[in-house]
Design an enzyme around this catalytic site. Structure first.
Site, PDB file in Angstrom:
ATOM      1  N   ASP A  30      31.167  43.190 -16.718  1.00  0.00           N
ATOM      2  CA  ASP A  30      30.824  42.028 -15.911  1.00  0.00           C
ATOM      3  C   ASP A  30      32.003  41.056 -15.917  1.00  0.00           C
ATOM      4  O   ASP A  30      32.610  40.795 -16.957  1.00  0.00           O
ATOM      5  CB  ASP A  30      29.567  41.342 -16.480  1.00  0.00           C
ATOM      6  CG  ASP A  30      28.950  40.371 -15.485  1.00  0.00           C
ATOM      7  OD1 ASP A  30      27.828  40.628 -15.019  1.00  0.00           O
ATOM      8  OD2 ASP A  30      29.601  39.341 -15.169  1.00  0.00           O
ATOM      9  N   ILE A  31      32.317  40.525 -14.747  1.00  0.00           N
ATOM     10  CA  ILE A  31      33.485  39.652 -14.606  1.00  0.00           C
ATOM     11  C   ILE A  31      33.288  38.309 -15.306  1.00  0.00           C
ATOM     12  O   ILE A  31      34.262  37.620 -15.635  1.00  0.00           O
ATOM     13  CB  ILE A  31      33.804  39.461 -13.098  1.00  0.00           C
ATOM     14  CG1 ILE A  31      35.268  39.120 -12.877  1.00  0.00           C
ATOM     15  CG2 ILE A  31      32.877  38.452 -12.456  1.00  0.00           C
ATOM     16  CD1 ILE A  31      35.703  39.205 -11.415  1.00  0.00           C
ATOM     17  N   ASN A  86      17.743  41.802 -12.715  1.00  0.00           N
ATOM     18  CA  ASN A  86      17.292  40.692 -11.877  1.00  0.00           C
ATOM     19  C   ASN A  86      16.933  41.245 -10.497  1.00  0.00           C
ATOM     20  O   ASN A  86      17.695  42.039  -9.931  1.00  0.00           O
ATOM     21  CB  ASN A  86      18.396  39.630 -11.757  1.00  0.00           C
ATOM     22  CG  ASN A  86      18.695  38.980 -13.091  1.00  0.00           C
ATOM     23  OD1 ASN A  86      17.796  38.713 -13.881  1.00  0.00           O
ATOM     24  ND2 ASN A  86      19.963  38.729 -13.361  1.00  0.00           N
ATOM     25  N   GLY A  92      16.712  35.798  -9.599  1.00  0.00           N
ATOM     26  CA  GLY A  92      18.081  35.495 -10.016  1.00  0.00           C
ATOM     27  C   GLY A  92      19.094  36.543  -9.609  1.00  0.00           C
ATOM     28  O   GLY A  92      20.222  36.543 -10.107  1.00  0.00           O
ATOM     29  N   GLN A  93      18.721  37.435  -8.686  1.00  0.00           N
ATOM     30  CA  GLN A  93      19.682  38.464  -8.257  1.00  0.00           C
ATOM     31  C   GLN A  93      20.717  37.848  -7.329  1.00  0.00           C
ATOM     32  O   GLN A  93      20.366  37.194  -6.348  1.00  0.00           O
ATOM     33  CB  GLN A  93      18.937  39.609  -7.546  1.00  0.00           C
ATOM     34  CG  GLN A  93      19.856  40.771  -7.198  1.00  0.00           C
ATOM     35  CD  GLN A  93      19.092  41.973  -6.633  1.00  0.00           C
ATOM     36  OE1 GLN A  93      17.874  41.926  -6.451  1.00  0.00           O
ATOM     37  NE2 GLN A  93      19.819  43.037  -6.369  1.00  0.00           N
ATOM     38  N   HIS A  99      21.505  46.827 -10.130  1.00  0.00           N
ATOM     39  CA  HIS A  99      22.343  46.928 -11.323  1.00  0.00           C
ATOM     40  C   HIS A  99      21.533  46.587 -12.560  1.00  0.00           C
ATOM     41  O   HIS A  99      20.636  45.752 -12.517  1.00  0.00           O
ATOM     42  CB  HIS A  99      23.579  46.033 -11.225  1.00  0.00           C
ATOM     43  CG  HIS A  99      23.294  44.611 -10.851  1.00  0.00           C
ATOM     44  ND1 HIS A  99      23.023  44.229  -9.556  1.00  0.00           N
ATOM     45  CD2 HIS A  99      23.232  43.479 -11.599  1.00  0.00           C
ATOM     46  CE1 HIS A  99      22.818  42.921  -9.518  1.00  0.00           C
ATOM     47  NE2 HIS A  99      22.927  42.441 -10.751  1.00  0.00           N
ATOM     48  N   HIS A 101      22.039  45.103 -16.302  1.00  0.00           N
ATOM     49  CA  HIS A 101      22.939  44.440 -17.249  1.00  0.00           C
ATOM     50  C   HIS A 101      22.694  45.038 -18.636  1.00  0.00           C
ATOM     51  O   HIS A 101      21.549  45.180 -19.065  1.00  0.00           O
ATOM     52  CB  HIS A 101      22.619  42.937 -17.344  1.00  0.00           C
ATOM     53  CG  HIS A 101      22.847  42.160 -16.094  1.00  0.00           C
ATOM     54  ND1 HIS A 101      23.946  41.347 -15.908  1.00  0.00           N
ATOM     55  CD2 HIS A 101      22.110  42.037 -14.969  1.00  0.00           C
ATOM     56  CE1 HIS A 101      23.862  40.755 -14.723  1.00  0.00           C
ATOM     57  NE2 HIS A 101      22.749  41.158 -14.129  1.00  0.00           N
TER      58      HIS A 101
END
Ligand code: AMP
Ligand code: ZN
Length: 111
Positions: A30-31, A86, A92-93, A99, A101
């Protein structure tokens, strides 16, 4: 999906720190990590969210679920980890390509 950020990561049009990939899934960092380990697992097929899943995805979803503990183990998360999906705007997507997490390490935020 030509305007999908994660599809562009799959095609290599946008760079990512890729941890693993095969014909079905891609796993990358994750960035904006929220923990010591924060990875994203995505299907290579463009699926918007959990809501778009149907029985044709049974094998894919089982494959992803079974890969998670293996991935966590590879990351050294021997005493536990957290997975989050999410779904939708109210969930909260932010990126509308399914994906999961994977979070772990000493600095896991409270839930
Ligand atoms: P979500 O809120 O569940 O849709 O999560 C989207 C996640 O994608 C966030 O944790 C972002 O930090 C992450 N993200 C956004 N852009 C990128 C990118 N280019 N490379 C890696 N992760 C990203
Ligand atoms: Zn996509």
């Amino acid at each position: 999906m030509s305007d999908c950020l994660f599809c562009k990561i799959i095609t290599g049009d946008i760079p990512a720190d890729i941890i693993y990939q095969d014909d079905k899934i891609l796993i990358f960092k994750d960035i904006n990590p929220k923990a010591d380990v924060h990875l994203l697992m995505i299907p290579k097929a463009h699926i918007e969210s959990l809501v778009q899943l149907n029985e044709s995805h049974n094998d894919l979803i089982a494959y992803m679920m079974l890969k998670l503990p293996e991935l966590a183990n590879d990351q050294g998360l021997n005493s536990g980890f957290r997975t989050i999906i999410n779904t939708g705007r109210d969930g909260g997507q932010e990126v509308f390509h399914l994906h999961i997490h994977l979070l772990g390490g000493q600095n896991l935020p409270g839930f």
